[in-house]
Design a protein around this motif. Structure first.
Motif, PDB file in Angstrom:
ATOM      1  N   ASN A  93       8.158  10.089 -10.845  1.00 24.40           N
ATOM      2  CA  ASN A  93       9.162   9.406 -10.030  1.00 24.40           C
ATOM      3  C   ASN A  93       8.598   8.879  -8.715  1.00 24.40           C
ATOM      4  O   ASN A  93       9.351   8.556  -7.803  1.00 24.40           O
ATOM      5  CB  ASN A  93      10.332  10.358  -9.743  1.00 24.40           C
ATOM      6  N   ALA A  94       7.267   8.804  -8.610  1.00 25.40           N
ATOM      7  CA  ALA A  94       6.660   8.375  -7.353  1.00 25.40           C
ATOM      8  C   ALA A  94       6.910   6.895  -7.109  1.00 25.40           C
ATOM      9  O   ALA A  94       6.865   6.082  -8.021  1.00 25.40           O
ATOM     10  CB  ALA A  94       5.164   8.651  -7.376  1.00 25.40           C
ATOM     11  N   VAL A  95       7.173   6.576  -5.849  1.00 22.94           N
ATOM     12  CA  VAL A  95       7.332   5.176  -5.449  1.00 22.94           C
ATOM     13  C   VAL A  95       5.981   4.703  -4.918  1.00 22.94           C
ATOM     14  O   VAL A  95       5.412   5.335  -4.038  1.00 22.94           O
ATOM     15  CB  VAL A  95       8.410   5.040  -4.355  1.00 22.94           C
ATOM     16  N   PRO A  96       5.421   3.622  -5.440  1.00 16.07           N
ATOM     17  CA  PRO A  96       4.108   3.157  -4.989  1.00 16.07           C
ATOM     18  C   PRO A  96       4.075   2.947  -3.481  1.00 16.07           C
ATOM     19  O   PRO A  96       5.040   2.483  -2.879  1.00 16.07           O
ATOM     20  CB  PRO A  96       3.930   1.832  -5.742  1.00 16.07           C
ATOM     21  N   VAL A  97       2.956   3.323  -2.888  1.00 17.03           N
ATOM     22  CA  VAL A  97       2.761   3.173  -1.451  1.00 17.03           C
ATOM     23  C   VAL A  97       1.781   2.035  -1.220  1.00 17.03           C
ATOM     24  O   VAL A  97       0.694   2.012  -1.814  1.00 17.03           O
ATOM     25  CB  VAL A  97       2.224   4.469  -0.824  1.00 17.03           C
ATOM     26  N   GLY A  98       2.151   1.093  -0.344  1.00 17.02           N
ATOM     27  CA  GLY A  98       1.300  -0.046  -0.048  1.00 17.02           C
ATOM     28  C   GLY A  98       0.682   0.048   1.328  1.00 17.02           C
ATOM     29  O   GLY A  98       1.111   0.828   2.174  1.00 17.02           O
ATOM     30  N   ARG A  99      -0.322  -0.767   1.557  1.00 20.03           N
ATOM     31  CA  ARG A  99      -1.055  -0.727   2.822  1.00 20.03           C
ATOM     32  C   ARG A  99      -0.207  -1.079   4.029  1.00 20.03           C
ATOM     33  O   ARG A  99      -0.547  -0.721   5.162  1.00 20.03           O
ATOM     34  CB  ARG A  99      -2.266  -1.659   2.744  1.00 20.03           C
ATOM     35  N   HIS A 100       0.906  -1.768   3.811  1.00 16.14           N
ATOM     36  CA  HIS A 100       1.768  -2.143   4.928  1.00 16.14           C
ATOM     37  C   HIS A 100       2.944  -1.173   5.103  1.00 16.14           C
ATOM     38  O   HIS A 100       3.776  -1.358   5.997  1.00 16.14           O
ATOM     39  CB  HIS A 100       2.290  -3.564   4.732  1.00 16.14           C
ATOM     40  N   ASP A 101       3.012  -0.149   4.280  1.00 18.18           N
ATOM     41  CA  ASP A 101       4.055   0.867   4.418  1.00 18.18           C
ATOM     42  C   ASP A 101       3.763   1.757   5.620  1.00 18.18           C
ATOM     43  O   ASP A 101       2.606   1.897   6.040  1.00 18.18           O
ATOM     44  CB  ASP A 101       4.138   1.730   3.165  1.00 18.18           C
ATOM     45  N   ASP A 185       3.649   3.438  12.116  1.00 18.02           N
ATOM     46  CA  ASP A 185       2.531   2.495  12.081  1.00 18.02           C
ATOM     47  C   ASP A 185       2.121   2.207  10.631  1.00 18.02           C
ATOM     48  O   ASP A 185       2.058   3.125   9.802  1.00 18.02           O
ATOM     49  CB  ASP A 185       1.326   3.054  12.838  1.00 18.02           C
ATOM     50  N   PRO A 186       1.824   0.955  10.299  1.00 14.38           N
ATOM     51  CA  PRO A 186       1.380   0.629   8.935  1.00 14.38           C
ATOM     52  C   PRO A 186       0.085   1.357   8.585  1.00 14.38           C
ATOM     53  O   PRO A 186      -0.770   1.572   9.445  1.00 14.38           O
ATOM     54  CB  PRO A 186       1.174  -0.887   8.984  1.00 14.38           C
ATOM     55  N   ILE A 187      -0.054   1.719   7.331  1.00 17.65           N
ATOM     56  CA  ILE A 187      -1.249   2.423   6.871  1.00 17.65           C
ATOM     57  C   ILE A 187      -2.508   1.621   7.179  1.00 17.65           C
ATOM     58  O   ILE A 187      -3.525   2.172   7.613  1.00 17.65           O
ATOM     59  CB  ILE A 187      -1.135   2.720   5.367  1.00 17.65           C
ATOM     60  N   LEU A 188      -2.450   0.313   6.988  1.00 19.53           N
ATOM     61  CA  LEU A 188      -3.610  -0.525   7.261  1.00 19.53           C
ATOM     62  C   LEU A 188      -4.006  -0.468   8.733  1.00 19.53           C
ATOM     63  O   LEU A 188      -5.187  -0.473   9.082  1.00 19.53           O
ATOM     64  CB  LEU A 188      -3.320  -1.970   6.849  1.00 19.53           C
ATOM     65  N   SER A 217      -5.633  11.690   6.863  1.00 20.51           N
ATOM     66  CA  SER A 217      -7.095  11.682   6.782  1.00 20.51           C
ATOM     67  C   SER A 217      -7.589  10.358   6.232  1.00 20.51           C
ATOM     68  O   SER A 217      -6.835   9.564   5.663  1.00 20.51           O
ATOM     69  CB  SER A 217      -7.581  12.824   5.881  1.00 20.51           C
ATOM     70  N   ALA A 218      -8.895  10.143   6.379  1.00 18.81           N
ATOM     71  CA  ALA A 218      -9.504   8.924   5.842  1.00 18.81           C
ATOM     72  C   ALA A 218      -9.315   8.861   4.336  1.00 18.81           C
ATOM     73  O   ALA A 218      -9.096   7.790   3.765  1.00 18.81           O
ATOM     74  CB  ALA A 218     -10.984   8.888   6.207  1.00 18.81           C
ATOM     75  N   ARG A 219      -9.383  10.004   3.672  1.00 23.61           N
ATOM     76  CA  ARG A 219      -9.192  10.025   2.223  1.00 23.61           C
ATOM     77  C   ARG A 219      -7.786   9.578   1.843  1.00 23.61           C
ATOM     78  O   ARG A 219      -7.596   8.825   0.888  1.00 23.61           O
ATOM     79  CB  ARG A 219      -9.464  11.424   1.686  1.00 23.61           C
ATOM     80  N   ASP A 220      -6.777  10.036   2.611  1.00 22.21           N
ATOM     81  CA  ASP A 220      -5.394   9.624   2.342  1.00 22.21           C
ATOM     82  C   ASP A 220      -5.260   8.104   2.417  1.00 22.21           C
ATOM     83  O   ASP A 220      -4.634   7.470   1.564  1.00 22.21           O
ATOM     84  CB  ASP A 220      -4.440  10.257   3.362  1.00 22.21           C
ATOM     85  N   VAL A 221      -5.842   7.540   3.466  1.00 23.81           N
ATOM     86  CA  VAL A 221      -5.746   6.103   3.692  1.00 23.81           C
ATOM     87  C   VAL A 221      -6.512   5.321   2.622  1.00 23.81           C
ATOM     88  O   VAL A 221      -6.013   4.324   2.081  1.00 23.81           O
ATOM     89  CB  VAL A 221      -6.271   5.757   5.096  1.00 23.81           C
ATOM     90  N   ASP A 223      -7.155   6.184  -0.401  1.00 18.60           N
ATOM     91  CA  ASP A 223      -6.429   6.232  -1.684  1.00 18.60           C
ATOM     92  C   ASP A 223      -5.447   5.074  -1.782  1.00 18.60           C
ATOM     93  O   ASP A 223      -5.335   4.422  -2.827  1.00 18.60           O
ATOM     94  CB  ASP A 223      -5.671   7.559  -1.808  1.00 18.60           C
ATOM     95  N   VAL A 224      -4.724   4.827  -0.690  1.00 19.03           N
ATOM     96  CA  VAL A 224      -3.735   3.757  -0.695  1.00 19.03           C
ATOM     97  C   VAL A 224      -4.404   2.395  -0.734  1.00 19.03           C
ATOM     98  O   VAL A 224      -4.027   1.517  -1.509  1.00 19.03           O
ATOM     99  CB  VAL A 224      -2.806   3.856   0.532  1.00 19.03           C
ATOM    100  N   LEU A 225      -5.408   2.196   0.102  1.00 14.15           N
ATOM    101  CA  LEU A 225      -6.081   0.897   0.149  1.00 14.15           C
ATOM    102  C   LEU A 225      -6.729   0.558  -1.186  1.00 14.15           C
ATOM    103  O   LEU A 225      -6.747  -0.601  -1.612  1.00 14.15           O
ATOM    104  CB  LEU A 225      -7.120   0.885   1.266  1.00 14.15           C
ATOM    105  N   TYR A 226      -7.260   1.562  -1.855  1.00 16.41           N
ATOM    106  CA  TYR A 226      -7.899   1.324  -3.154  1.00 16.41           C
ATOM    107  C   TYR A 226      -6.845   0.968  -4.210  1.00 16.41           C
ATOM    108  O   TYR A 226      -7.017   0.027  -4.984  1.00 16.41           O
ATOM    109  CB  TYR A 226      -8.673   2.560  -3.600  1.00 16.41           C
TER     110      TYR A 226
END
Length: 229
Positions: A93-101, A185-188, A217-221, A223-226
């Motif tokens: 049921n996960a909602v996709p997370v985008g770089r601008h979220d 703040d946006p993830i990007l 963390s950098a890993r969290d970010v 994951d989303v950017l990838y």
């Protein structure tokens, strides 16, 4: 607009109704001049939000529908807090997370902390127990720095006794150098902060709330950017 416990809140970050967030007010905090609401979301998460233009409040019992979920009266996520970690597009049921979220969608909360006078061994045990890569070091309840796994490894490799060295003695980032972000703040944007300041962990703080309400963390970010390529 006056908000009461039991009122429904619909956040409209996106014009697409499928991405709107629905929740129920469980507690009204703050002051009339600076109100704050504790909201339990329909997905089971919880956060504190402040009034803003990105959502509408529907009085309890009005029969909320998707058609009423448009931009509205109150509650943006400018300084949200205590939102459990939400992985990007993982789970049934996960909602996709985008770089601008907003980065609150991937932050870890509550933040794991260690007292400045705690030993490195205690800090290492906390890191292992919480399965995180960094702790916020507090001195008298105020952030004094960030202690990472790497800081502990370097201190021990350099001859430091983990039972004799205090956490505050080896923080890789001290209080004056902490790079802060806001939950909205946006993830990007947070990724750019990490790149510019050469840091791997960014704590998040909310307006008028002391200390950190989350950490990313950098890993969290990454994951989303990838995933959002």
């Amino acid at each position: 607009m006056t908000v009461h416990v039991g009122d429904r809140i619909v956040l409209a970050h996106e014009p697409d109704r499928a991405h709107r967030r629905h929740g129920t007010v469980r507690e009204v905090l703050g002051t009339p001049e600076s109100p704050e609401y504790r909201v339990v979301w329909d997905d089971g998460h919880e956060s504190f939000i402040y009034p803003g233009p990105e959502a509408i409040v529907l009085p309890a019992g009005t029969g909320e529908t998707e058609d009423t979920a448009g931009p509205g009266d109150t509650a943006d996520l400018e300084d949200a807090a205590r939102v459990p970690r939400a992985r990007s597009g993982r789970g049934e049921n996960a909602v996709p997370v985008g770089r601008h979220d907003p980065v609150e969608r991937i932050m870890r909360s509550p933040v794991r902390t260690v007292d400045a006078a705690s030993t490195l061994r205690s800090a290492a045990e906390l890191l292992a127990e919480a399965d995180v890569g960094a702790l916020v070091v507090n001195r008298n309840g105020v952030p004094a720095g960030i202690l990472s796994e790497r800081d502990i490894v370097r201190a021990v490799a350099g001859g430091g006794d983990p039972d004799e060295v205090w956490s505050a003695d080896v923080v890789g980032v001290d209080a004056d150098d902490i790079v802060w972000a806001r939950p909205s703040d946006p993830i990007l944007q947070v990724a750019e902060l990490m790149r510019r300041h050469h840091v791997r962990h960014v704590p998040l703080r909310a307006r008028a709330r002391p200390g950190a309400v989350g950490i990313v963390s950098a890993r969290d970010v990454l994951d989303v950017l990838y995933d959002d390529r």
